[in-house]
Design a protein around this motif. Structure first.
Motif, PDB file in Angstrom:
ATOM      1  N   MET A   1       0.922  -1.105   0.034  1.00  0.00           N
ATOM      2  CA  MET A   1       0.136   0.031   0.109  1.00  0.00           C
ATOM      3  C   MET A   1       0.755   1.120   0.011  1.00  0.00           C
ATOM      4  O   MET A   1       1.880   1.163   0.651  1.00  0.00           O
ATOM      5  N   LYS A   5      -2.006   5.906   0.380  1.00  0.00           N
ATOM      6  CA  LYS A   5      -3.232   5.332   0.845  1.00  0.00           C
ATOM      7  C   LYS A   5      -3.037   4.576   2.225  1.00  0.00           C
ATOM      8  O   LYS A   5      -4.338   4.492   2.821  1.00  0.00           O
ATOM      9  N   LYS A   9      -6.101   5.540   4.744  1.00  0.00           N
ATOM     10  CA  LYS A   9      -6.726   4.298   5.452  1.00  0.00           C
ATOM     11  C   LYS A   9      -6.894   4.823   7.088  1.00  0.00           C
ATOM     12  O   LYS A   9      -7.748   4.556   7.783  1.00  0.00           O
TER      13      LYS A   9
END
Length: 197
Positions: A1, A5, A9
């Motif tokens: 990731m 990102k 998150k």
């Protein structure tokens, strides 16, 4: 990731936890566990829970800003665009507050924290209004002497309507369609003169 990102998150998980449990009842450990990223990763991106909270507010303001940009890009008359910008602002603020459950109490209790984060958003929104009013003036749709002042007044009028709108105290029983002409009259009337030719 990717880095962005992973950070997003963490912000999304924190928003959900703040909405469910409130800011005070959510810990950095809760955010780390719920995100599945661990404390070390969380502290790589954020030094404190307050920093995470600011990131949540910023993320919500970015959603609102994106929607306003979409409206500003529409090929509609400037007068219609102003009204749609107003409705988009109010409905997105309401959606944000409702969507964030317990966080809404923090939103109103810590209004100065929120306002600090809103500063850049507010400046961008005022600039959008300036562009639309300038466009309308150039097309002969608006008769405005001071575009900057009218944009500022419009923006602050809308901000003043946020809380009554969220609580359903504006236009009680009216639909968006039936209230649009009234909103136009109120906004343009509040500016002290008829802006519409």
């Amino acid at each position: 990731m990717s880095i962005s990102k992973t950070r997003q998150k963490l912000v999304d998980v924190a928003r959900q936890l703040f909405a469910k449990n409130g800011f005070e009842n959510t810990t950095m450990n809760d955010i780390a566990i719920s995100s599945g990223k661990g404390r070390r990763t969380l502290y790589t991106y954020f030094k404190s829970k307050e920093e995470v909270y600011y990131a949540v507010i910023e993320s919500e303001l970015e959603r609102l800003s994106d929607k306003l940009d979409e409206v500003a890009a529409k090929k509609i008359r400037p007068q219609e665009k102003i009204i749609e910008l107003i409705y988009t602002h109010l409905s997105m603020i309401k959606e944000t507050v409702v969507r964030n459950g317990n966080l809404r109490a923090e939103f109103f209790r810590n209004i100065w924290m929120v306002e600090k984060q809103r500063k850049n958003f507010d400046e961008d929104e005022i600039e959008l209004f300036r562009k639309v009013y300038s466009e309308g003036k150039a097309e002969g749709e608006f008769d405005i002497e001071n575009v900057e002042l009218v944009a500022d007044i419009t923006h602050y009028c809308i901000k003043g309507l946020e809380v009554p709108y969220i609580y359903g105290r504006l236009g009680h029983g009216m639909t968006e369609e039936t209230s649009k002409p009234l909103v136009a009259k109120v906004v343009y009337g509040a500016l002290g003169k008829s802006l519409i030719k």
